[in-house]
Design a protein around this motif. Structure first.
Motif, PDB file in Angstrom:
ATOM      1  N   LEU A 128      58.176  34.442   9.960  1.00  0.00           N
ATOM      2  CA  LEU A 128      58.527  33.093  10.371  1.00  0.00           C
ATOM      3  C   LEU A 128      57.278  32.243  10.555  1.00  0.00           C
ATOM      4  O   LEU A 128      56.331  32.646  11.214  1.00  0.00           O
ATOM      5  N   ALA A 129      57.277  31.059   9.934  1.00  0.00           N
ATOM      6  CA  ALA A 129      56.212  30.072  10.115  1.00  0.00           C
ATOM      7  C   ALA A 129      56.869  28.761  10.539  1.00  0.00           C
ATOM      8  O   ALA A 129      57.942  28.409  10.040  1.00  0.00           O
ATOM      9  N   TYR A 130      56.233  28.027  11.441  1.00  0.00           N
ATOM     10  CA  TYR A 130      56.859  26.832  11.998  1.00  0.00           C
ATOM     11  C   TYR A 130      55.805  25.849  12.484  1.00  0.00           C
ATOM     12  O   TYR A 130      54.617  26.166  12.587  1.00  0.00           O
ATOM     13  N   HIS A 131      56.245  24.637  12.777  1.00  0.00           N
ATOM     14  CA  HIS A 131      55.390  23.657  13.432  1.00  0.00           C
ATOM     15  C   HIS A 131      56.277  22.723  14.259  1.00  0.00           C
ATOM     16  O   HIS A 131      57.498  22.860  14.256  1.00  0.00           O
ATOM     17  N   TYR A 132      55.652  21.776  14.984  1.00  0.00           N
ATOM     18  CA  TYR A 132      56.401  20.839  15.815  1.00  0.00           C
ATOM     19  C   TYR A 132      56.154  19.401  15.348  1.00  0.00           C
ATOM     20  O   TYR A 132      55.066  19.071  14.884  1.00  0.00           O
ATOM     21  N   GLU A 133      57.190  18.588  15.491  1.00  0.00           N
ATOM     22  CA  GLU A 133      57.084  17.156  15.206  1.00  0.00           C
ATOM     23  C   GLU A 133      57.710  16.383  16.365  1.00  0.00           C
ATOM     24  O   GLU A 133      58.696  16.836  16.949  1.00  0.00           O
ATOM     25  N   LYS A 134      57.149  15.201  16.661  1.00  0.00           N
ATOM     26  CA  LYS A 134      57.715  14.366  17.717  1.00  0.00           C
ATOM     27  C   LYS A 134      58.716  13.382  17.122  1.00  0.00           C
ATOM     28  O   LYS A 134      58.462  12.771  16.088  1.00  0.00           O
ATOM     29  N   PRO A 260      70.861   6.307  30.830  1.00  0.00           N
ATOM     30  CA  PRO A 260      70.475   6.580  29.431  1.00  0.00           C
ATOM     31  C   PRO A 260      69.122   5.960  29.091  1.00  0.00           C
ATOM     32  O   PRO A 260      68.803   4.850  29.521  1.00  0.00           O
ATOM     33  N   LYS A 261      68.338   6.702  28.321  1.00  0.00           N
ATOM     34  CA  LYS A 261      66.976   6.268  28.009  1.00  0.00           C
ATOM     35  C   LYS A 261      66.508   6.930  26.719  1.00  0.00           C
ATOM     36  O   LYS A 261      66.772   8.105  26.490  1.00  0.00           O
ATOM     37  N   LYS A 262      65.821   6.171  25.866  1.00  0.00           N
ATOM     38  CA  LYS A 262      65.200   6.738  24.678  1.00  0.00           C
ATOM     39  C   LYS A 262      63.896   7.422  25.074  1.00  0.00           C
ATOM     40  O   LYS A 262      63.059   6.828  25.761  1.00  0.00           O
ATOM     41  N   VAL A 263      63.730   8.679  24.650  1.00  0.00           N
ATOM     42  CA  VAL A 263      62.528   9.436  25.002  1.00  0.00           C
ATOM     43  C   VAL A 263      61.999  10.161  23.772  1.00  0.00           C
ATOM     44  O   VAL A 263      62.713  10.374  22.793  1.00  0.00           O
ATOM     45  N   MET A 264      60.734  10.545  23.835  1.00  0.00           N
ATOM     46  CA  MET A 264      60.122  11.330  22.763  1.00  0.00           C
ATOM     47  C   MET A 264      60.281  12.812  23.082  1.00  0.00           C
ATOM     48  O   MET A 264      60.116  13.235  24.223  1.00  0.00           O
ATOM     49  N   ALA A 265      60.632  13.590  22.059  1.00  0.00           N
ATOM     50  CA  ALA A 265      60.801  15.034  22.244  1.00  0.00           C
ATOM     51  C   ALA A 265      60.132  15.770  21.097  1.00  0.00           C
ATOM     52  O   ALA A 265      60.006  15.245  19.985  1.00  0.00           O
ATOM     53  N   ASP A 266      59.666  16.982  21.380  1.00  0.00           N
ATOM     54  CA  ASP A 266      59.084  17.838  20.349  1.00  0.00           C
ATOM     55  C   ASP A 266      60.198  18.550  19.591  1.00  0.00           C
ATOM     56  O   ASP A 266      61.070  19.169  20.204  1.00  0.00           O
ATOM     57  N   PHE A 267      60.141  18.477  18.274  1.00  0.00           N
ATOM     58  CA  PHE A 267      61.126  19.149  17.427  1.00  0.00           C
ATOM     59  C   PHE A 267      60.488  20.349  16.735  1.00  0.00           C
ATOM     60  O   PHE A 267      59.387  20.254  16.192  1.00  0.00           O
ATOM     61  N   PHE A 268      61.200  21.461  16.806  1.00  0.00           N
ATOM     62  CA  PHE A 268      60.767  22.699  16.161  1.00  0.00           C
ATOM     63  C   PHE A 268      61.209  22.673  14.702  1.00  0.00           C
ATOM     64  O   PHE A 268      62.365  22.453  14.401  1.00  0.00           O
ATOM     65  N   VAL A 269      60.262  22.903  13.783  1.00  0.00           N
ATOM     66  CA  VAL A 269      60.549  22.832  12.350  1.00  0.00           C
ATOM     67  C   VAL A 269      60.198  24.154  11.684  1.00  0.00           C
ATOM     68  O   VAL A 269      59.075  24.649  11.814  1.00  0.00           O
ATOM     69  N   ILE A 270      61.169  24.743  11.006  1.00  0.00           N
ATOM     70  CA  ILE A 270      60.918  25.973  10.249  1.00  0.00           C
ATOM     71  C   ILE A 270      60.257  25.615   8.925  1.00  0.00           C
ATOM     72  O   ILE A 270      60.791  24.834   8.148  1.00  0.00           O
ATOM     73  N   ASP A 271      59.093  26.191   8.669  1.00  0.00           N
ATOM     74  CA  ASP A 271      58.425  26.016   7.380  1.00  0.00           C
ATOM     75  C   ASP A 271      58.808  27.130   6.408  1.00  0.00           C
ATOM     76  O   ASP A 271      58.931  26.896   5.205  1.00  0.00           O
ATOM     77  N   HIS A 272      58.998  28.328   6.959  1.00  0.00           N
ATOM     78  CA  HIS A 272      59.276  29.478   6.085  1.00  0.00           C
ATOM     79  C   HIS A 272      59.829  30.626   6.939  1.00  0.00           C
ATOM     80  O   HIS A 272      59.405  30.810   8.070  1.00  0.00           O
TER      81      HIS A 272
END
Length: 280
Positions: A128-134, A260-272
């Motif tokens: 498993l390889a992954y990274h994060y995006e906001k 309710p409020k718009k917020v930034m969150a880290d998203f987990f992304v599968i690369d492989h």
């Protein structure tokens, strides 16, 4: 021939709870682990100290290991990923002696160590390889009426299964649940930041909750409320249900409010990730 691997950098964006954000890498690993294809979903347990067993699909293992909030699992991209990685695997593993000492003891039961070892198994055996995006997502802002904030605490409240002499540790947030839709959230000497994270995890299935109360102390309080969907993994009770307030009404009784409020969150992304593990 079908490819044995699948790169889905854009097809699997998993939102992480705002306050938890990215998981912390760990070197903790199972000493020995057998990973075999199986059928039928089962539980992931550590009832026997020193032994970990899990029978879930590869997708569910990724969800657990990287703490993917439930609300993001309904995203079409996630559904497609879950179908792709639907094969069930059975893990039977031996854990390091030090990590096994306190497994199953409330409130945490070494759950952080368990998921850390599961993450490393997925990385080692499934490549498993992954990274994060906001990304910007819809969440909630927790605020307080400082003149009306009066936290109410029940000193006898404690996690299900805890020994009689159990004293909650500072910062603990323990959920309880009773069928069909009765929930508790027991908060012990926690900061408002920790409380906001507990609301995100146990009440709103990972939807981010930010602490905008301005309160700097630690607090103990107990919430008893109606919830339409019980939080996954919450302990159950045998107490009879009664007419209950919504979580918003119950917070209001404590002098707290969610907006309710718009917020930034880290998203987990599968690369492989490999669709089959390397050999045992």
């Amino acid at each position: 021939m079908l490819k044995r691997t699948l790169d889905i950098a854009l097809a699997a964006l998993f939102a992480c709870p705002l306050n938890a954000q990215m998981v912390t890498p760990s070197k903790l690993k199972f000493e020995v682990a057998s990973v075999k294809p199986s059928s039928g979903m089962g539980n992931c347990t550590s009832e026997d100290p020193g032994r970990y067993t899990c029978k879930r699909s590869l997708a569910e293992m990724i969800f657990m290991a990287f703490q993917v909030p439930q609300y993001r699992r309904l995203d079409p991209a996630i559904v497609r990923a879950a179908q792709t990685y639907g094969q069930v695997y059975e893990i039977v593993a031996t854990v390091p002696r030090e990590a096994a000492k306190n497994w199953g003891i409330p409130p945490k039961g070494n759950s952080e160590e368990q998921v850390a070892m599961l993450r490393n198994l997925l990385i080692d055996r499934f490549k498993l390889a992954y990274h994060y995006e906001k990304k910007e997502v819809q969440g909630y802002s927790l605020t307080a009426d400082k003149s009306g904030f009066k936290p109410k605490s029940d000193p006898n409240s404690k996690p299900i299964g805890a020994p009689k002499d159990y004293v909650p540790s500072a910062g603990s947030i323990s959920p309880r649940w009773h069928e069909p839709a009765e929930s508790w959230l027991d908060v012990t000497r926690a900061s408002m930041g920790q409380f906001a994270e507990g609301l995100s995890r146990w009440v709103f299935k990972g939807i981010p909750v930010t602490d905008d109360t301005g309160l700097k102390d630690v607090y103990s309080l107990n919430l008893h409320y109606l919830t339409p969907d019980p939080p996954l993994g919450a302990a159950t009770t045998t107490e009879a249900p009664e007419p209950l307030p919504t979580i918003f009404q119950e917070l209001g009784r404590q002098g707290l409010k969610l907006t309710p409020k718009k917020v930034m969150a880290d998203f987990f992304v599968i690369d492989h990730v490999e669709k089959s593990p390397t050999g045992n």
